[in-house]
Write a protein that holds these residues in place. Structure first.
Motif, PDB file in Angstrom:
ATOM      1  N   ALA A  68      -3.636   8.564   7.088  1.00  7.21           N
ATOM      2  CA  ALA A  68      -4.520   7.704   8.069  1.00  7.21           C
ATOM      3  C   ALA A  68      -5.843   7.503   7.318  1.00  7.21           C
ATOM      4  O   ALA A  68      -6.087   8.548   6.699  1.00  7.21           O
ATOM      5  CB  ALA A  68      -4.541   8.559   9.402  1.00  7.21           C
ATOM      6  N   GLY A  69      -6.250   6.618   7.481  1.00  3.55           N
ATOM      7  CA  GLY A  69      -7.819   6.115   7.103  1.00  3.55           C
ATOM      8  C   GLY A  69      -7.639   5.808   5.563  1.00  3.55           C
ATOM      9  O   GLY A  69      -8.558   5.019   4.888  1.00  3.55           O
ATOM     10  N   GLN A  70      -6.314   5.748   5.087  1.00  6.88           N
ATOM     11  CA  GLN A  70      -6.272   5.117   3.483  1.00  6.88           C
ATOM     12  C   GLN A  70      -5.977   3.659   3.820  1.00  6.88           C
ATOM     13  O   GLN A  70      -5.291   2.843   4.638  1.00  6.88           O
ATOM     14  CB  GLN A  70      -4.992   5.465   2.977  1.00  6.88           C
ATOM     15  N   THR A  71      -6.932   2.565   3.270  1.00  6.68           N
ATOM     16  CA  THR A  71      -6.972   1.262   3.232  1.00  6.68           C
ATOM     17  C   THR A  71      -6.111   0.429   2.376  1.00  6.68           C
ATOM     18  O   THR A  71      -6.001   0.944   1.405  1.00  6.68           O
ATOM     19  CB  THR A  71      -8.113   0.560   3.433  1.00  6.68           C
ATOM     20  N   ILE A  72      -5.753  -0.655   2.551  1.00  4.78           N
ATOM     21  CA  ILE A  72      -4.849  -1.473   1.901  1.00  4.78           C
ATOM     22  C   ILE A  72      -5.359  -2.697   1.776  1.00  4.78           C
ATOM     23  O   ILE A  72      -5.920  -3.265   2.764  1.00  4.78           O
ATOM     24  CB  ILE A  72      -3.503  -1.516   1.912  1.00  4.78           C
ATOM     25  N   GLY A  73      -5.451  -3.662   0.822  1.00  2.00           N
ATOM     26  CA  GLY A  73      -6.154  -4.610   0.704  1.00  2.00           C
ATOM     27  C   GLY A  73      -5.017  -6.211   0.697  1.00  2.00           C
ATOM     28  O   GLY A  73      -3.824  -5.672   1.164  1.00  2.00           O
ATOM     29  N   GLU A  74      -5.662  -6.868   0.628  1.00  2.00           N
ATOM     30  CA  GLU A  74      -4.858  -8.225   0.694  1.00  2.00           C
ATOM     31  C   GLU A  74      -3.407  -8.372  -0.100  1.00  2.00           C
ATOM     32  O   GLU A  74      -2.494  -8.605   0.297  1.00  2.00           O
ATOM     33  CB  GLU A  74      -5.499  -9.543   0.185  1.00  2.00           C
ATOM     34  N   PRO A  75      -3.512  -7.558  -1.371  1.00  3.48           N
ATOM     35  CA  PRO A  75      -2.220  -7.682  -1.926  1.00  3.48           C
ATOM     36  C   PRO A  75      -1.247  -6.857  -1.410  1.00  3.48           C
ATOM     37  O   PRO A  75      -0.235  -7.481  -1.474  1.00  3.48           O
ATOM     38  CB  PRO A  75      -2.648  -7.055  -3.545  1.00  3.48           C
ATOM     39  N   GLU A  76      -1.581  -5.668  -0.896  1.00  4.56           N
ATOM     40  CA  GLU A  76      -0.620  -4.892  -0.223  1.00  4.56           C
ATOM     41  C   GLU A  76      -0.210  -5.512   0.993  1.00  4.56           C
ATOM     42  O   GLU A  76       0.910  -5.265   1.445  1.00  4.56           O
ATOM     43  CB  GLU A  76      -1.234  -3.464  -0.007  1.00  4.56           C
ATOM     44  N   ARG A  77      -0.918  -6.187   1.744  1.00  2.74           N
ATOM     45  CA  ARG A  77      -0.593  -6.952   2.987  1.00  2.74           C
ATOM     46  C   ARG A  77       0.467  -7.992   2.620  1.00  2.74           C
ATOM     47  O   ARG A  77       1.531  -8.080   3.344  1.00  2.74           O
ATOM     48  CB  ARG A  77      -1.891  -7.514   3.586  1.00  2.74           C
ATOM     49  N   GLU A  78       0.214  -8.583   1.725  1.00  2.00           N
ATOM     50  CA  GLU A  78       0.972  -9.857   1.282  1.00  2.00           C
ATOM     51  C   GLU A  78       2.518  -9.191   0.883  1.00  2.00           C
ATOM     52  O   GLU A  78       3.244  -9.746   1.195  1.00  2.00           O
ATOM     53  CB  GLU A  78       0.633 -10.517   0.098  1.00  2.00           C
ATOM     54  N   ALA A  79       2.469  -8.012   0.179  1.00  8.55           N
ATOM     55  CA  ALA A  79       3.586  -7.321  -0.327  1.00  8.55           C
ATOM     56  C   ALA A  79       4.338  -6.878   0.930  1.00  8.55           C
ATOM     57  O   ALA A  79       5.668  -6.962   0.823  1.00  8.55           O
ATOM     58  CB  ALA A  79       3.283  -6.304  -1.342  1.00  8.55           C
ATOM     59  N   ALA A  80       3.551  -6.043   1.954  1.00 13.83           N
ATOM     60  CA  ALA A  80       4.196  -5.701   3.026  1.00 13.83           C
ATOM     61  C   ALA A  80       4.922  -6.775   3.788  1.00 13.83           C
ATOM     62  O   ALA A  80       6.123  -6.496   4.018  1.00 13.83           O
ATOM     63  CB  ALA A  80       3.263  -4.954   3.857  1.00 13.83           C
ATOM     64  N   ARG A  81       4.291  -8.016   3.806  1.00 10.97           N
ATOM     65  CA  ARG A  81       5.104  -8.985   4.517  1.00 10.97           C
ATOM     66  C   ARG A  81       6.383  -9.377   3.808  1.00 10.97           C
ATOM     67  O   ARG A  81       7.268  -9.778   4.427  1.00 10.97           O
ATOM     68  CB  ARG A  81       4.267 -10.539   4.729  1.00 10.97           C
ATOM     69  N   ARG A  82       6.051  -9.543   2.496  1.00 11.17           N
ATOM     70  CA  ARG A  82       7.331 -10.044   1.702  1.00 11.17           C
ATOM     71  C   ARG A  82       8.462  -8.945   1.716  1.00 11.17           C
ATOM     72  O   ARG A  82       9.913  -9.226   1.879  1.00 11.17           O
ATOM     73  CB  ARG A  82       6.748 -10.212   0.335  1.00 11.17           C
ATOM     74  N   VAL A  83       8.122  -7.769   1.532  1.00 10.29           N
ATOM     75  CA  VAL A  83       9.451  -6.796   1.839  1.00 10.29           C
ATOM     76  C   VAL A  83       9.869  -6.820   3.138  1.00 10.29           C
ATOM     77  O   VAL A  83      11.207  -6.759   3.230  1.00 10.29           O
ATOM     78  CB  VAL A  83       8.778  -5.176   1.711  1.00 10.29           C
TER      79      VAL A  83
END
Length: 139
Positions: free
Chosen positions: A15-30
Motif C-alpha cells: 500500500a502506498g506504492q504509486t504507479i504512473g501512466e505507463p503502468e495504468r495503460e499496461a494494467a488496462r491492456r492486461v
C-alpha cells in the motif's frame, strides 16, 4: 480516455506504492486481453465507446470489476482506466458481484483475477530487482 494522469496507488501488501501512466495503460491492456480471451471476444470490442451486445457489456463490466477488486483501484480510477465514469464502474462491480453466485462465472472471475494478480506481482518483483541492482535509481 484516461482522464487525469495522477498516479494510482496499489492497495494491499505494498500500500502506498504509486504507479504512473505507463503502468495504468499496461494494467488496462492486461485486463482487457485476459477478459477478451476468457469471453472469446475481439479485443477492440472491449474498448468500443458504445455499450455493444450484452455479452460485450458484461465482459467490460468484468474488466472494471477486476481493476477495482484485484488491483485495488478506486471506482473513479477504474472508470477513468476504461473511459467511463465512477457510477458506471460502481454499477459494473455490483452487476459482476451479483453474478458470482453462478459457479461458472465465479470460476472464470477467479481465473481472470489470478492472471491479473500474477501480472501485478511480476511488475512489483521487477521493481524490487531494479531497486536492489540500482539503489537510488527510479524507474
Amino acid at each position: 480516455m484516461w482522464g487525469p494522469s495522477d498516479p494510482v496507488v496499489w492497495q494491499g501488501e505494498r500500500a502506498g506504492q504509486t504507479i504512473g501512466e505507463p503502468e495504468r495503460e499496461a494494467a488496462r491492456r492486461v485486463i482487457e486481453a485476459t477478459v477478451a480471451a476468457a469471453f472469446g471476444l475481439p479485443l477492440q470490442e472491449l474498448s468500443a465507446p458504445t455499450r455493444r451486445r450484452a455479452n460485450v457489456a458484461f465482459a467490460r463490466q468484468v474488466g472494471m470489476y477486476v481493476a477495482h477488486v484485484a488491483l485495488g483501484l478506486s471506482l473513479t480510477e477504474t472508470g477513468q482506466v476504461f473511459g467511463r465514469d465512477r457510477t458506471t464502474a460502481s454499477h459494473a462491480c455490483r452487476v459482476v458481484e451479483d453474478r458470482r453466485d453462478d459457479g461458472d462465472v465465479d470460476r472464470m472471475l477467479d481465473a481472470i483475477e489470478a492472471v491479473v494478480l500474477a501480472w501485478k506481482a511480476s511488475l512489483e518483483g521487477s521493481r524490487r530487482t531494479v531497486e536492489v541492482h540500482h539503489p537510488g535509481r527510479t524507474s
